[in-house]
Design an enzyme around this catalytic site. Structure first.
Site, PDB file in Angstrom:
ATOM      1  N   LYS A   1      31.411  69.211 -17.900  1.00  0.00           N
ATOM      2  CA  LYS A   1      31.728  70.536 -17.166  1.00  0.00           C
ATOM      3  C   LYS A   1      31.989  71.860 -18.309  1.00  0.00           C
ATOM      4  O   LYS A   1      32.619  71.029 -19.173  1.00  0.00           O
ATOM      5  CB  LYS A   1      31.600  70.810 -15.964  1.00  0.00           C
ATOM      6  CG  LYS A   1      31.259  69.552 -14.597  1.00  0.00           C
ATOM      7  CD  LYS A   1      31.751  69.691 -14.087  1.00  0.00           C
ATOM      8  CE  LYS A   1      31.210  68.464 -12.175  1.00  0.00           C
ATOM      9  NZ  LYS A   1      31.644  68.620 -11.425  1.00  0.00           N
TER      10      LYS A   1
ATOM     11  N   PHE B   1      32.889  73.826  -0.794  1.00  0.00           N
ATOM     12  CA  PHE B   1      33.015  74.046  -2.069  1.00  0.00           C
ATOM     13  C   PHE B   1      32.215  74.680  -3.106  1.00  0.00           C
ATOM     14  O   PHE B   1      32.117  75.061  -3.787  1.00  0.00           O
ATOM     15  CB  PHE B   1      33.569  73.025  -2.776  1.00  0.00           C
ATOM     16  CG  PHE B   1      32.963  72.017  -2.433  1.00  0.00           C
ATOM     17  CD1 PHE B   1      31.863  71.526  -2.969  1.00  0.00           C
ATOM     18  CD2 PHE B   1      33.425  71.088  -1.327  1.00  0.00           C
ATOM     19  CE1 PHE B   1      31.034  70.945  -2.797  1.00  0.00           C
ATOM     20  CE2 PHE B   1      32.252  69.601  -0.977  1.00  0.00           C
ATOM     21  CZ  PHE B   1      31.459  69.606  -2.400  1.00  0.00           C
TER      22      PHE B   1
ATOM     23  N   ARG C   1      29.155  56.121 -13.778  1.00  0.00           N
ATOM     24  CA  ARG C   1      29.823  56.425 -12.889  1.00  0.00           C
ATOM     25  C   ARG C   1      31.103  55.768 -12.731  1.00  0.00           C
ATOM     26  O   ARG C   1      32.338  56.611 -12.946  1.00  0.00           O
ATOM     27  CB  ARG C   1      29.156  56.265 -11.427  1.00  0.00           C
ATOM     28  CG  ARG C   1      27.587  57.051 -11.039  1.00  0.00           C
ATOM     29  CD  ARG C   1      28.217  58.314 -10.096  1.00  0.00           C
ATOM     30  NE  ARG C   1      28.662  58.479  -9.124  1.00  0.00           N
ATOM     31  CZ  ARG C   1      29.054  59.467  -8.500  1.00  0.00           C
ATOM     32  NH1 ARG C   1      28.853  60.725  -9.097  1.00  0.00           N
ATOM     33  NH2 ARG C   1      29.966  58.985  -7.346  1.00  0.00           N
TER      34      ARG C   1
ATOM     35  N   GLU D   1      17.523  64.729 -11.812  1.00  0.00           N
ATOM     36  CA  GLU D   1      18.532  65.351 -12.646  1.00  0.00           C
ATOM     37  C   GLU D   1      17.998  65.419 -13.865  1.00  0.00           C
ATOM     38  O   GLU D   1      18.002  67.028 -14.545  1.00  0.00           O
ATOM     39  CB  GLU D   1      19.810  65.426 -12.701  1.00  0.00           C
ATOM     40  CG  GLU D   1      20.439  65.620 -11.544  1.00  0.00           C
ATOM     41  CD  GLU D   1      21.651  64.718 -10.391  1.00  0.00           C
ATOM     42  OE1 GLU D   1      22.056  65.275 -10.027  1.00  0.00           O
ATOM     43  OE2 GLU D   1      22.203  64.031 -11.579  1.00  0.00           O
TER      44      GLU D   1
HETATM   45  P1  DAT Z   1      31.316  63.462  -7.884  1.00  0.00           P
HETATM   46  O1  DAT Z   1      31.226  64.905  -9.116  1.00  0.00           O
HETATM   47  O2  DAT Z   1      32.190  62.588  -7.956  1.00  0.00           O
HETATM   48  O3  DAT Z   1      29.729  63.003  -7.475  1.00  0.00           O
HETATM   49  P2  DAT Z   1      30.355  64.901  -5.662  1.00  0.00           P
HETATM   50  O4  DAT Z   1      28.824  65.190  -5.803  1.00  0.00           O
HETATM   51  O5  DAT Z   1      31.436  64.346  -3.746  1.00  0.00           O
HETATM   52  O6  DAT Z   1      31.115  63.975  -6.384  1.00  0.00           O
HETATM   53  O7  DAT Z   1      30.865  66.758  -5.974  1.00  0.00           O
HETATM   54  C1  DAT Z   1      30.111  67.366  -6.504  1.00  0.00           C
HETATM   55  C2  DAT Z   1      31.198  67.831  -7.502  1.00  0.00           C
HETATM   56  O8  DAT Z   1      31.615  69.105  -6.284  1.00  0.00           O
HETATM   57  C3  DAT Z   1      32.539  67.041  -7.267  1.00  0.00           C
HETATM   58  O9  DAT Z   1      32.206  66.414  -8.832  1.00  0.00           O
HETATM   59  C4  DAT Z   1      33.653  68.213  -7.685  1.00  0.00           C
HETATM   60  C5  DAT Z   1      33.271  69.140  -6.283  1.00  0.00           C
HETATM   61  N1  DAT Z   1      33.983  69.196  -5.171  1.00  0.00           N
HETATM   62  C6  DAT Z   1      33.390  67.782  -4.230  1.00  0.00           C
HETATM   63  N2  DAT Z   1      34.336  68.274  -3.019  1.00  0.00           N
HETATM   64  C7  DAT Z   1      34.733  69.134  -2.929  1.00  0.00           C
HETATM   65  C8  DAT Z   1      35.797  69.866  -2.742  1.00  0.00           C
HETATM   66  N3  DAT Z   1      36.718  69.095  -1.298  1.00  0.00           N
HETATM   67  N4  DAT Z   1      36.680  70.728  -2.735  1.00  0.00           N
HETATM   68  C9  DAT Z   1      36.102  71.371  -3.905  1.00  0.00           C
HETATM   69  N5  DAT Z   1      35.450  70.994  -5.089  1.00  0.00           N
HETATM   70  C10 DAT Z   1      34.911  69.720  -4.304  1.00  0.00           C
HETATM   71 MG    MG Z   2      27.717  63.683  -7.182  1.00  0.00          MG
END
Ligand code: DAT
Ligand code: MG
Length: 148
Positions: free
Chosen positions: A9, A57, A85, A126
């Site tokens: 990112k 978010f 992962r 993706e």
């Molecule tokens: P990951 O990237 O570990 O698969 P995710 O798919 O649950 O996590 O969420 C996608 C992205 O969104 C994550 O990398 C960061 C952001 N994110 C997730 N939960 C969040 C939160 N509670 N507050 C802020 N950003 C968040």
């Molecule tokens: Mg994810």
């Protein structure tokens, strides 16, 4: 064999961690079958994170990921989705295990450096989204010494 989508990112690019991150997947024995630097469009990132559309978010996340170049990658190997992962670590860098990318370099939930597909369907979706031109597969001689 699975192929999974992994993306550094904008915070990982800005912090100069691209080489470090690629190195971890490469050393593990995964095969790099796609790699490019891209400033993603709003539409691309909205589609990528569509599953989080209703989350509070979401808009901040989309703004962050469209804010600068990302490094899009495709990694291939046996169980590549879960292996990647595990290399990435838990979402929040403060809670992620040491030895993982987020655990070693991350201090935040949003600025967590890297994305990795979370399942077979997501990976296929993706990879098609970020690599519509297709991937570059190759046969690494070293895999003779990676898998028995
Ligand atoms: P990951 O990237 O570990 O698969 P995710 O798919 O649950 O996590 O969420 C996608 C992205 O969104 C994550 O990398 C960061 C952001 N994110 C997730 N939960 C969040 C939160 N509670 N507050 C802020 N950003 C968040
Ligand atoms: Mg994810």
């Amino acid at each position: 064999m699975q192929t999974t989508y992994v993306m550094v990112k904008p915070d990982g690019v800005q912090r100069g961690l691209v080489g470090e991150i690629i190195n971890r997947f490469e050393r593990k024995g995964l095969r790099l079958v796609g790699l490019k630097s891209i400033i993603p469009s709003l539409e691309l990132v909205e589609t990528h994170y569509a599953v989080h559309k209703e989350r509070p978010f979401y808009s901040g996340l989309v703004e962050f990921v469209t804010s600068g170049p990302v490094v899009a990658m495709a990694w291939k190997g046996v169980d590549a989705i879960s292996v990647c992962r595990n290399i990435i670590g838990a979402t929040n860098g403060r809670e992620a295990d040491m030895g993982t990318i987020r655990g070693d370099f991350g201090m935040d939930m949003g600025y967590n450096l890297i994305h990795g597909s979370d399942g077979e369907d997501t990976a296929e979706f993706e990879l098609g989204l970020w690599f519509p031109e297709g991937l570059n597969d190759w046969i690494p001689n070293r895999e003779t010494w990676v898998y028995e």
